[in-house]
Design a protein around this motif. Structure first.
Motif, PDB file in Angstrom:
ATOM      1  N   LEU A   1       0.828  -1.212   0.000  1.00  0.00           N
ATOM      2  CA  LEU A   1       0.000   0.000   0.000  1.00  0.00           C
ATOM      3  C   LEU A   1       0.861   1.260   0.000  1.00  0.00           C
ATOM      4  CD1 LEU A   1      -2.879  -1.077   2.395  1.00  0.00           C
ATOM      5  CD2 LEU A   1      -2.703  -1.315  -0.087  1.00  0.00           C
ATOM      6  N   THR A   2       1.971   1.232   0.723  1.00  0.00           N
ATOM      7  CA  THR A   2       2.887   2.377   0.714  1.00  0.00           C
ATOM      8  C   THR A   2       3.429   2.613  -0.685  1.00  0.00           C
ATOM      9  OG1 THR A   2       3.483   2.021   3.031  1.00  0.00           O
ATOM     10  CG2 THR A   2       5.034   3.291   1.686  1.00  0.00           C
ATOM     11  N   SER A   3       3.826   1.541  -1.361  1.00  0.00           N
ATOM     12  CA  SER A   3       4.313   1.676  -2.738  1.00  0.00           C
ATOM     13  C   SER A   3       3.269   2.326  -3.630  1.00  0.00           C
ATOM     14  CB  SER A   3       4.678   0.303  -3.313  1.00  0.00           C
ATOM     15  OG  SER A   3       5.812  -0.199  -2.670  1.00  0.00           O
ATOM     16  N   GLU A   4       2.032   1.927  -3.474  1.00  0.00           N
ATOM     17  CA  GLU A   4       0.959   2.477  -4.304  1.00  0.00           C
ATOM     18  C   GLU A   4       0.777   3.974  -4.077  1.00  0.00           C
ATOM     19  OE1 GLU A   4      -0.520   1.132  -6.768  1.00  0.00           O
ATOM     20  OE2 GLU A   4       0.232  -0.887  -6.465  1.00  0.00           O
ATOM     21  N   ILE A   5       0.717   4.401  -2.818  1.00  0.00           N
ATOM     22  CA  ILE A   5       0.435   5.826  -2.602  1.00  0.00           C
ATOM     23  C   ILE A   5       1.662   6.706  -2.846  1.00  0.00           C
ATOM     24  CG2 ILE A   5      -1.605   5.419  -1.186  1.00  0.00           C
ATOM     25  CD1 ILE A   5      -0.008   6.128   1.276  1.00  0.00           C
ATOM     26  N   VAL A   6       2.871   6.202  -2.609  1.00  0.00           N
ATOM     27  CA  VAL A   6       4.061   6.984  -2.964  1.00  0.00           C
ATOM     28  C   VAL A   6       4.152   7.102  -4.488  1.00  0.00           C
ATOM     29  CG1 VAL A   6       6.591   7.027  -2.957  1.00  0.00           C
ATOM     30  CG2 VAL A   6       5.350   6.498  -0.849  1.00  0.00           C
ATOM     31  N   THR A   7       3.935   6.015  -5.192  1.00  0.00           N
ATOM     32  CA  THR A   7       3.982   6.049  -6.656  1.00  0.00           C
ATOM     33  C   THR A   7       2.925   6.995  -7.215  1.00  0.00           C
ATOM     34  OG1 THR A   7       4.885   3.821  -6.743  1.00  0.00           O
ATOM     35  CG2 THR A   7       3.805   4.636  -8.743  1.00  0.00           C
ATOM     36  N   ASN A   8       1.724   6.979  -6.652  1.00  0.00           N
ATOM     37  CA  ASN A   8       0.694   7.924  -7.093  1.00  0.00           C
ATOM     38  C   ASN A   8       1.136   9.361  -6.878  1.00  0.00           C
ATOM     39  OD1 ASN A   8      -1.051   5.979  -8.003  1.00  0.00           O
ATOM     40  ND2 ASN A   8      -2.422   6.087  -6.241  1.00  0.00           N
ATOM     41  N   SER A   9       1.775   9.623  -5.751  1.00  0.00           N
ATOM     42  CA  SER A   9       2.248  10.969  -5.473  1.00  0.00           C
ATOM     43  C   SER A   9       3.301  11.395  -6.496  1.00  0.00           C
ATOM     44  CB  SER A   9       2.819  11.044  -4.058  1.00  0.00           C
ATOM     45  OG  SER A   9       3.275  12.335  -3.779  1.00  0.00           O
ATOM     46  N   VAL A  10       4.243  10.505  -6.784  1.00  0.00           N
ATOM     47  CA  VAL A  10       5.289  10.813  -7.759  1.00  0.00           C
ATOM     48  C   VAL A  10       4.672  11.080  -9.138  1.00  0.00           C
ATOM     49  CG1 VAL A  10       7.252   9.829  -9.026  1.00  0.00           C
ATOM     50  CG2 VAL A  10       7.117   9.581  -6.533  1.00  0.00           C
ATOM     51  N   ARG A  11       3.712  10.270  -9.534  1.00  0.00           N
ATOM     52  CA  ARG A  11       3.115  10.386 -10.872  1.00  0.00           C
ATOM     53  C   ARG A  11       2.169  11.566 -11.033  1.00  0.00           C
ATOM     54  NH1 ARG A  11       1.399   4.165 -12.040  1.00  0.00           N
ATOM     55  NH2 ARG A  11       3.472   3.427 -12.555  1.00  0.00           N
ATOM     56  N   HIS A  12       1.391  11.856 -10.005  1.00  0.00           N
ATOM     57  CA  HIS A  12       0.261  12.770 -10.179  1.00  0.00           C
ATOM     58  C   HIS A  12       0.346  14.093  -9.430  1.00  0.00           C
ATOM     59  CE1 HIS A  12      -1.709   9.535 -12.258  1.00  0.00           C
ATOM     60  NE2 HIS A  12      -1.583   8.746 -11.208  1.00  0.00           N
ATOM     61  N   CYS A  13       1.350  14.286  -8.622  1.00  0.00           N
ATOM     62  CA  CYS A  13       1.415  15.499  -7.788  1.00  0.00           C
ATOM     63  C   CYS A  13       1.452  16.777  -8.620  1.00  0.00           C
ATOM     64  CB  CYS A  13       2.626  15.430  -6.866  1.00  0.00           C
ATOM     65  SG  CYS A  13       2.876  16.918  -5.900  1.00  0.00           S
ATOM     66  N   ARG A  14       2.177  16.778  -9.719  1.00  0.00           N
ATOM     67  CA  ARG A  14       2.324  17.946 -10.589  1.00  0.00           C
ATOM     68  C   ARG A  14       3.055  19.111  -9.922  1.00  0.00           C
ATOM     69  NH1 ARG A  14      -3.293  19.178 -12.009  1.00  0.00           N
ATOM     70  NH2 ARG A  14      -4.045  17.241 -11.165  1.00  0.00           N
ATOM     71  N   VAL A  15       3.519  18.941  -8.708  1.00  0.00           N
ATOM     72  CA  VAL A  15       4.321  19.957  -8.025  1.00  0.00           C
ATOM     73  C   VAL A  15       5.624  19.265  -7.633  1.00  0.00           C
ATOM     74  CG1 VAL A  15       4.456  21.555  -6.091  1.00  0.00           C
ATOM     75  CG2 VAL A  15       2.244  21.084  -7.147  1.00  0.00           C
ATOM     76  N   PRO A  16       6.702  19.485  -8.385  1.00  0.00           N
ATOM     77  CA  PRO A  16       7.938  18.714  -8.172  1.00  0.00           C
ATOM     78  C   PRO A  16       8.697  19.126  -6.917  1.00  0.00           C
ATOM     79  CG  PRO A  16       8.297  20.349  -9.861  1.00  0.00           C
ATOM     80  CD  PRO A  16       6.837  20.431  -9.481  1.00  0.00           C
ATOM     81  N   LYS A  17       8.073  18.924  -5.792  1.00  0.00           N
ATOM     82  CA  LYS A  17       8.713  19.212  -4.518  1.00  0.00           C
ATOM     83  C   LYS A  17       8.786  17.931  -3.722  1.00  0.00           C
ATOM     84  CE  LYS A  17       7.465  24.026  -4.105  1.00  0.00           C
ATOM     85  NZ  LYS A  17       6.935  25.059  -3.243  1.00  0.00           N
ATOM     86  N   GLU A  18       9.290  18.058  -2.544  1.00  0.00           N
ATOM     87  CA  GLU A  18       9.451  16.925  -1.644  1.00  0.00           C
ATOM     88  C   GLU A  18       8.130  16.224  -1.327  1.00  0.00           C
ATOM     89  OE1 GLU A  18      12.016  17.390   2.003  1.00  0.00           O
ATOM     90  OE2 GLU A  18      10.007  17.621   2.873  1.00  0.00           O
ATOM     91  N   ILE A  19       8.216  14.931  -1.173  1.00  0.00           N
ATOM     92  CA  ILE A  19       7.116  14.109  -0.678  1.00  0.00           C
ATOM     93  C   ILE A  19       7.494  13.723   0.749  1.00  0.00           C
ATOM     94  CG2 ILE A  19       5.932  11.898  -0.936  1.00  0.00           C
ATOM     95  CD1 ILE A  19       6.738  12.063  -3.946  1.00  0.00           C
ATOM     96  N   ARG A  20       6.532  13.737   1.638  1.00  0.00           N
ATOM     97  CA  ARG A  20       6.820  13.383   3.031  1.00  0.00           C
ATOM     98  C   ARG A  20       6.049  12.126   3.403  1.00  0.00           C
ATOM     99  NH1 ARG A  20       5.337  17.928   5.486  1.00  0.00           N
ATOM    100  NH2 ARG A  20       3.548  17.136   6.594  1.00  0.00           N
ATOM    101  N   LEU A  21       6.751  11.185   3.992  1.00  0.00           N
ATOM    102  CA  LEU A  21       6.158   9.969   4.522  1.00  0.00           C
ATOM    103  C   LEU A  21       6.109  10.100   6.036  1.00  0.00           C
ATOM    104  CD1 LEU A  21       5.426   6.844   4.019  1.00  0.00           C
ATOM    105  CD2 LEU A  21       7.776   6.457   4.746  1.00  0.00           C
ATOM    106  N   GLU A  22       4.942   9.892   6.611  1.00  0.00           N
ATOM    107  CA  GLU A  22       4.793   9.876   8.062  1.00  0.00           C
ATOM    108  C   GLU A  22       4.160   8.556   8.450  1.00  0.00           C
ATOM    109  OE1 GLU A  22       4.013  14.655   8.704  1.00  0.00           O
ATOM    110  OE2 GLU A  22       2.357  13.266   9.012  1.00  0.00           O
ATOM    111  N   ALA A  23       4.652   7.952   9.516  1.00  0.00           N
ATOM    112  CA  ALA A  23       4.098   6.666   9.927  1.00  0.00           C
ATOM    113  C   ALA A  23       4.085   6.555  11.443  1.00  0.00           C
ATOM    114  CB  ALA A  23       4.920   5.519   9.338  1.00  0.00           C
ATOM    115  N   VAL A  24       3.092   5.834  11.933  1.00  0.00           N
ATOM    116  CA  VAL A  24       3.028   5.400  13.322  1.00  0.00           C
ATOM    117  C   VAL A  24       2.965   3.884  13.255  1.00  0.00           C
ATOM    118  CG1 VAL A  24       1.684   5.398  15.451  1.00  0.00           C
ATOM    119  CG2 VAL A  24       1.842   7.493  14.074  1.00  0.00           C
ATOM    120  N   LEU A  25       3.908   3.238  13.919  1.00  0.00           N
ATOM    121  CA  LEU A  25       4.043   1.789  13.851  1.00  0.00           C
ATOM    122  C   LEU A  25       3.938   1.199  15.244  1.00  0.00           C
ATOM    123  CD1 LEU A  25       7.164   1.814  11.494  1.00  0.00           C
ATOM    124  CD2 LEU A  25       4.757   1.591  10.826  1.00  0.00           C
ATOM    125  N   ASP A  26       3.176   0.141  15.354  1.00  0.00           N
ATOM    126  CA  ASP A  26       3.005  -0.550  16.628  1.00  0.00           C
ATOM    127  C   ASP A  26       2.808  -2.030  16.315  1.00  0.00           C
ATOM    128  OD1 ASP A  26       2.756  -0.928  19.348  1.00  0.00           O
ATOM    129  OD2 ASP A  26       0.918   0.221  19.570  1.00  0.00           O
TER     130      ASP A  26
END
Length: 134
Positions: free
Chosen positions: A42-67
């Motif tokens: 799922l992470t791969s899917e949403i990061v890839t969507n961000s890279v493909r569709h953002c249209r603003v070539p700036k940083e992407i931020r990943l935030e996670a809470v893991l337990d």
């Protein structure tokens, strides 16, 4: 004594390799091995969507809470966002996978841009299919 949830924030460049970097960061950050296949997919899917569709070539931020038995992952970019119902009409299967495999997921828009998030929660017996932050 139970371990405390771990938080993770990673800045990623808007390039295809960022999906792999995001997966690696989650594993190194303490992702429960019982969740790694689903969360990494799922992470791969949403990061890839961000890279493909953002249209603003700036940083992407990943935030996670893991337990143990739980992960909440968000990908934030400066793009205009989208309507989550697009998953019903999109050519690809990425958002459909998120819809089927995540316990909850949503898309939020604010001054920081667009946040696409999902949770995988194995601590609950049944999945909650509601959308958004409700």
């Amino acid at each position: 004594m139970a371990a405390r949830p771990r938080s993770l924030t990673v800045a990623l460049p808007p390039v295809p390799e960022s999906a792999r970097r995001a997966r690696r960061a989650l594993v190194q950050g303490g992702l429960d091995p019982d969740l790694d296949h689903t969360v990494n997919l799922l992470t791969s899917e949403i990061v890839t969507n961000s890279v493909r569709h953002c249209r603003v070539p700036k940083e992407i931020r990943l935030e996670a809470v893991l337990d143990d038995g739980f992960a909440r992952v968000a990908v934030i970019d400066q793009g205009p966002g989208f309507d989550p119902d697009v998953r019903h009409h999109a050519n690809g299967f990425g958002l459909r996978l998120v819809d089927k495999l995540a316990s909850r997921w949503g898309v939020d828009h604010d001054d920081d841009g667009t946040r696409v998030w999902f949770e995988v929660d194995r601590r609950r017996r049944r999945f909650d299919r509601r959308r958004g932050g409700r």
